[in-house]
Structure formats: structure tokens, C-alpha cells
Design a protein around this motif. Structure first.
Motif, PDB file in Angstrom:
ATOM      1  N   PHE A  18       0.895  -1.154   0.000  1.00 30.58           N
ATOM      2  CA  PHE A  18       0.000   0.000   0.000  1.00 30.58           C
ATOM      3  C   PHE A  18       0.936   1.206   0.000  1.00 30.58           C
ATOM      4  O   PHE A  18       1.505   1.539   1.054  1.00 30.58           O
ATOM      5  N   LEU A  21       4.242   1.033   2.001  1.00 33.47           N
ATOM      6  CA  LEU A  21       4.124  -0.041   2.990  1.00 33.47           C
ATOM      7  C   LEU A  21       4.064  -1.416   2.313  1.00 33.47           C
ATOM      8  O   LEU A  21       3.152  -1.688   1.520  1.00 33.47           O
ATOM      9  N   VAL A  23       2.947  -4.656   2.610  1.00 40.14           N
ATOM     10  CA  VAL A  23       1.964  -5.225   3.550  1.00 40.14           C
ATOM     11  C   VAL A  23       1.915  -6.755   3.506  1.00 40.14           C
ATOM     12  O   VAL A  23       1.607  -7.390   4.516  1.00 40.14           O
ATOM     13  N   PRO A  42       0.069  -8.820  15.542  1.00 42.70           N
ATOM     14  CA  PRO A  42      -0.206  -7.460  15.985  1.00 42.70           C
ATOM     15  C   PRO A  42      -1.021  -6.683  14.956  1.00 42.70           C
ATOM     16  O   PRO A  42      -1.066  -7.053  13.783  1.00 42.70           O
ATOM     17  N   SER A  43      -1.648  -5.618  15.412  1.00 49.21           N
ATOM     18  CA  SER A  43      -2.417  -4.738  14.547  1.00 49.21           C
ATOM     19  C   SER A  43      -1.533  -4.234  13.405  1.00 49.21           C
ATOM     20  O   SER A  43      -0.375  -3.876  13.624  1.00 49.21           O
ATOM     21  N   GLY A  44      -2.076  -4.243  12.200  1.00 49.92           N
ATOM     22  CA  GLY A  44      -1.343  -3.710  11.046  1.00 49.92           C
ATOM     23  C   GLY A  44      -0.346  -4.676  10.431  1.00 49.92           C
ATOM     24  O   GLY A  44       0.450  -4.292   9.581  1.00 49.92           O
ATOM     25  N   SER A  45      -0.387  -5.948  10.846  1.00 52.11           N
ATOM     26  CA  SER A  45       0.629  -6.888  10.335  1.00 52.11           C
ATOM     27  C   SER A  45       0.267  -7.483   8.973  1.00 52.11           C
ATOM     28  O   SER A  45       1.077  -8.188   8.380  1.00 52.11           O
ATOM     29  N   GLY A  46      -0.948  -7.212   8.482  1.00 51.33           N
ATOM     30  CA  GLY A  46      -1.310  -7.688   7.142  1.00 51.33           C
ATOM     31  C   GLY A  46      -2.301  -8.847   7.138  1.00 51.33           C
ATOM     32  O   GLY A  46      -2.581  -9.418   6.080  1.00 51.33           O
ATOM     33  N   LYS A  47      -2.867  -9.176   8.298  1.00 47.64           N
ATOM     34  CA  LYS A  47      -3.759 -10.335   8.396  1.00 47.64           C
ATOM     35  C   LYS A  47      -5.019 -10.160   7.532  1.00 47.64           C
ATOM     36  O   LYS A  47      -5.370 -11.058   6.774  1.00 47.64           O
ATOM     37  N   SER A  48      -5.670  -9.003   7.673  1.00 51.70           N
ATOM     38  CA  SER A  48      -6.881  -8.754   6.881  1.00 51.70           C
ATOM     39  C   SER A  48      -6.554  -8.740   5.400  1.00 51.70           C
ATOM     40  O   SER A  48      -7.303  -9.282   4.583  1.00 51.70           O
ATOM     41  N   THR A  49      -5.469  -8.108   5.059  1.00 50.72           N
ATOM     42  CA  THR A  49      -5.085  -8.007   3.643  1.00 50.72           C
ATOM     43  C   THR A  49      -4.851  -9.400   3.070  1.00 50.72           C
ATOM     44  O   THR A  49      -5.262  -9.694   1.942  1.00 50.72           O
ATOM     45  N   GLU A 169     -11.822 -11.153  11.417  1.00 49.80           N
ATOM     46  CA  GLU A 169     -12.184 -10.635  12.747  1.00 49.80           C
ATOM     47  C   GLU A 169     -13.703 -10.669  12.977  1.00 49.80           C
ATOM     48  O   GLU A 169     -14.331  -9.632  13.220  1.00 49.80           O
ATOM     49  N   HIS A 201      -8.551 -12.218  17.156  1.00 51.12           N
ATOM     50  CA  HIS A 201      -7.772 -11.978  18.380  1.00 51.12           C
ATOM     51  C   HIS A 201      -8.251 -12.916  19.496  1.00 51.12           C
ATOM     52  O   HIS A 201      -7.827 -12.779  20.640  1.00 51.12           O
TER      53      HIS A 201
END
Ligand code: ATP
Length: 249
Positions: A18, A21, A23, A42-49, A169, A201
């Protein structure tokens, strides 16, 4: 992939940025048929992506993603078919607010699966029964609790007879008392052999329902192991740090 499974979802050398970044960094991941893979980090680590890339809600730059050996379609009809075969359950339920619960379940069955009205209706009622919401078929999403809405979203994905389900999530937007009613439905699916990739989580779910835990940080998969090993003996400092923080809460 854990022993005894045959591959269903395969990612190899997947990269995505992105802007500046990076990702997703050289992601290799195989999910076997009937396997439950829980993705944490952790938050922002690319899991959703990562999850969204499998459903082609995000385009990747390099690498390859296949379902049953077939590369993801580029666009059009094939894409709708993919999203039926690999259903996704989002944090925010994504139900049509102006349609009833029953209509929410029927829509894609009629349009994408080309089922007749009677067959779609019968299937919808059967699935609503299964998630314990048969009595709410005629209600609108806003008349339901968050947990009930998410169970409708799961039933809607199941109505397409998916090969696999992706969960991004699924309980993060829920009040604590509603989390378990959704996790219970997911545990049931896992026990029945549904192939599932679950970004969450909820460490209790990861421990009890996952065949494998994939730990991501900064766009990379740092660990990919069975839950007992991962939670008992995390290998990387990032995972140790993550677990010590999250298990404190
Ligand atoms: N559409 C986008 N445009 C720009 N940056 C994005 C976009 N989507 C995600 N990002 C950024 O990419 C990074 C990874 O996001 P992603 O949502 O995949 O992480 P995550 O591990 O799921 O995080 P969380 O646990 O907080 O949901 C984050 O820094 C996020 O801000």
C-alpha cells in the motif's frame, strides 16, 4: 499444511504494497481441505489483507493464489463464483439493511447459484435453523443483535455451499457476551470439516479449534505451527512479545 490434508488454498510468493508499505511479503501458505488455519498477529501486520487477497478483494502484485489448483479469476462472472466458493465473513456483518434476514440469505442463491426460489427458500430456512435464528427470518438486520447478525452472515455464506470460508475478525465488533454465540457456530463448522481461514484476536478459539496457527508481523509469516507448539513454545521474539501482551488482557 498439517499432515493428512490435501491442498485447497495455495499462496506462493505473494507480495503487496500500500504505497510505501510492504503489507504482504513473500507469503507462502497452503490451507488443506478441512483444515482450520487461524491467523494472528499485531495490529497492522497484514492479516486482513491476506484474507482479502484470497477472495480477491485486494489485488496482489506478484505471486500466485490458487483454489483447488485454479488461479483466482481476474473479473466478472468468475469473481462472483469465487466469492461464492470461498465465502467471507466480515467484522461488520455486511448484511443488506433494507432486506429481511430471509431475503439476505436468498439473494445470492438466486443470482449467483441460480437456484430456484423454492430451493433457495428451503435452504435458507434450514440454515437459519442451524444457526438458531429461524424465528427471525422475517426481521430486518437492525432488529437483531450483533451476534445474531453475524450468525446470519455465516448462514448466508453457507447458503452458497462454499468450499472454504474466510473470517476477518468476525467477533471484533461484538459485545463480549455475544462473542461465544458466534464462536460456537464456527466451532461447529470446524468440527464438520469446513475449510476455514480465521483472522481473530480470540486466542481461546485459536487454541481449541485451529489445526494451525499462522503468526504474522510486518507483512510476513513468522510462525506456522500447531496451536500446542505455538502457544507452548513460540519461537520468535515477535510472537513471544505478542503473546505476553495479549494474554495479559
Ligand atoms: N486500502 C488501504 N490503503 C492503504 N493502507 C492500507 C489499506 N488497507 C490496509 N492498509 C494498511 O496496511 C497495513 C495492514 O493492514 P491489515 O488490515 O491487513 O492489518 P491487520 O493485521 O489485519 O491489522 P488489525 O489487526 O489492526 O486489523 C496497516 O498498516 C493498514 O493501515
Amino acid at each position: 499444511m498439517a499432515a493428512g490434508f490435501t491442498p485447497l488454498i495455495e499462496l506462493s510468493g505473494v507480495n503487496k504494497h500500500f504505497g510505501e508499505l510492504h503489507v504482504l511479503r513473500d507469503i507462502d501458505l497452503t490451507v488443506g481441505r478441512g483444515e482450520v488455519v487461524v491467523v494472528i498477529g499485531p495490529s497492522g501486520s497484514g492479516k486482513s489483507t491476506l484474507c482479502r487477497a484470497i477472495n480477491r478483494l485486494e489485488q496482489i502484485e506478484t505471486g500466485r493464489i490458487t483454489i483447488d489448483g485454479v488461479p483466482l479469476p481476474e473479473e466478472g462472472k468468475g469473481l462472483a463464483q469465487l466469492r461464492a466458493e470461498v465465502g467471507m465473513v466480515f467484522q461488520s456483518f455486511n448484511l443488506f439493511a433494507h432486506k429481511t434476514v430471509l431475503q439476505n440469505l436468498m439473494l445470492a442463491q438466486l443470482k449467483v447459484r441460480k437456484r430456484g426460489k423454492a430451493a433457495a427458500e428451503a435452504k435458507s430456512h434450514q440454515l437459519l435453523e442451524r444457526v438458531g435464528l429461524e424465528a427471525h427470518a422475517a426481521k430486518y438486520p437492525a432488529q437483531l443483535s450483533g451476534g445474531q447478525q453475524q450468525r446470519v452472515a455465516i448462514a448466508r455464506a453457507l447458503a452458497m455451499d462454499p468450499k472454504a470460508l474466510l473470517f476477518d475478525e468476525p467477533t471484533s465488533a461484538l459485545d463480549p457476551e455475544m462473542i461465544n454465540e458466534v464462536l460456537d457456530v464456527m466451532r461447529g463448522l470446524a468440527q464438520e470439516g469446513m475449510t476455514m481461514v480465521v483472522v481473530t484476536h480470540e486466542m481461546g478459539f485459536a487454541r481449541s479449534a485451529a489445526n494451525r496457527v499462522v503468526f504474522m508481523a510486518d507483512g510476513q509469516i513468522l510462525e506456522d505451527r500447531v496451536p500446542e507448539d505455538f502457544f507452548g513454545h513460540p519461537e520468535t521474539d515477535r510472537a513471544k512479545d505478542f503473546l505476553s501482551k495479549i494474554l495479559k488482557h
